[in-house]
Design a protein around this motif. Sequence first.
Motif, PDB file in Angstrom:
ATOM      1  N   GLN A  43       0.851  -1.190   0.000  1.00 13.23           N
ATOM      2  CA  GLN A  43       0.000   0.000   0.000  1.00 13.23           C
ATOM      3  C   GLN A  43       0.884   1.237   0.000  1.00 13.23           C
ATOM      4  N   ASN A  44       0.486   2.224  -0.763  1.00 12.31           N
ATOM      5  CA  ASN A  44       1.237   3.474  -0.817  1.00 12.31           C
ATOM      6  C   ASN A  44       0.811   4.339   0.358  1.00 12.31           C
ATOM      7  N   GLN A  45       1.745   4.526   1.325  1.00 12.55           N
ATOM      8  CA  GLN A  45       1.375   5.234   2.560  1.00 12.55           C
ATOM      9  C   GLN A  45       0.832   6.633   2.297  1.00 12.55           C
ATOM     10  N   SER A  47      -0.962   7.698   0.012  1.00 18.21           N
ATOM     11  CA  SER A  47      -2.351   7.727  -0.455  1.00 18.21           C
ATOM     12  C   SER A  47      -3.266   6.853   0.402  1.00 18.21           C
ATOM     13  N   THR A  48      -2.717   6.197   1.418  1.00 20.04           N
ATOM     14  CA  THR A  48      -3.514   5.331   2.285  1.00 20.04           C
ATOM     15  C   THR A  48      -3.651   5.963   3.661  1.00 20.04           C
ATOM     16  N   SER A  49      -4.878   6.057   4.143  1.00 17.74           N
ATOM     17  CA  SER A  49      -5.066   6.591   5.501  1.00 17.74           C
ATOM     18  C   SER A  49      -4.900   5.441   6.489  1.00 17.74           C
ATOM     19  N   ALA A  52      -7.933   3.181   6.482  1.00 15.26           N
ATOM     20  CA  ALA A  52      -7.961   2.213   5.380  1.00 15.26           C
ATOM     21  C   ALA A  52      -6.987   1.066   5.648  1.00 15.26           C
ATOM     22  N   PHE A  53      -5.827   1.397   6.192  1.00 16.44           N
ATOM     23  CA  PHE A  53      -4.821   0.379   6.517  1.00 16.44           C
ATOM     24  C   PHE A  53      -5.396  -0.625   7.532  1.00 16.44           C
ATOM     25  N   ASN A  56      -7.933  -2.983   6.075  1.00 17.57           N
ATOM     26  CA  ASN A  56      -7.476  -3.902   5.034  1.00 17.57           C
ATOM     27  C   ASN A  56      -6.606  -5.061   5.519  1.00 17.57           C
ATOM     28  N   GLN A  92      -7.496  10.717  11.070  1.00 18.98           N
ATOM     29  CA  GLN A  92      -7.633   9.671  10.043  1.00 18.98           C
ATOM     30  C   GLN A  92      -8.489   8.503  10.520  1.00 18.98           C
ATOM     31  N   PHE A 201       3.853   1.318   9.098  1.00 21.66           N
ATOM     32  CA  PHE A 201       2.905   2.054   8.244  1.00 21.66           C
ATOM     33  C   PHE A 201       3.651   3.171   7.523  1.00 21.66           C
TER      34      PHE A 201
END
Length: 201
Positions: A43-45, A47-49, A52-53, A56, A92, A201
């Motif tokens: 996951q691209n940190q 663009s990922t909150s 969301a992390f 997922n 977030q 993260f």
Amino acid sequence: SHHLRMDRPTSQDDGDEDNDEESSEKMIPTFKPNYFYKAEQQQNQSSTSMAAFLKNGPLSSFKKLKKWKQNGSPMVVIVCISALRAVSILKQVSSLNVRCAKLFAKHMHVLEQRELLKSNAYGIAVGTPNRLLKLLESEGGEGEGRLSLKHTELVIIDGHEDRKRFTVCTLNDTAPDLASFLQKGVFPELARRDNIKIAMF
């Protein structure tokens, strides 16, 4: 075997006077691959909150997070570089509607935080290494208002970079306390049970 391997210098000569000195040297826990949460996909940190992390995959159950009942021992502990970053992370995760503990120095004294931990169950705790360490080391017996990782399932090390490109792992103000927090709080739990992981993260 799920025990920590402790490394320390060994002496050839058991009769050596230096032996006592060696045995008193701090033993260094060894990181093992199974201690870490491995994401199914990268996951691209940026663009990922954090919300969301968490949704997922790193948790055993998202429902469990919402109904967390262990006072003083959050299901998720997020370690941040600064109070400013911790506030950003709290924003977030606000969409998750999970009770969050603010474990950093701004706005709240350590004694207040101890009382809140003692009387409340928080699904998520967000804090800075120094304050987390202080709460972990607070006086008082087991469960007497200090932070416990006895039931924690996920410790997230937030890799956010500050303006000078430092992270919680590389900044002189935070790295030693992070190392102590891992050694005193997290490693004993990793050695004791299988249902706790570290995530980056």
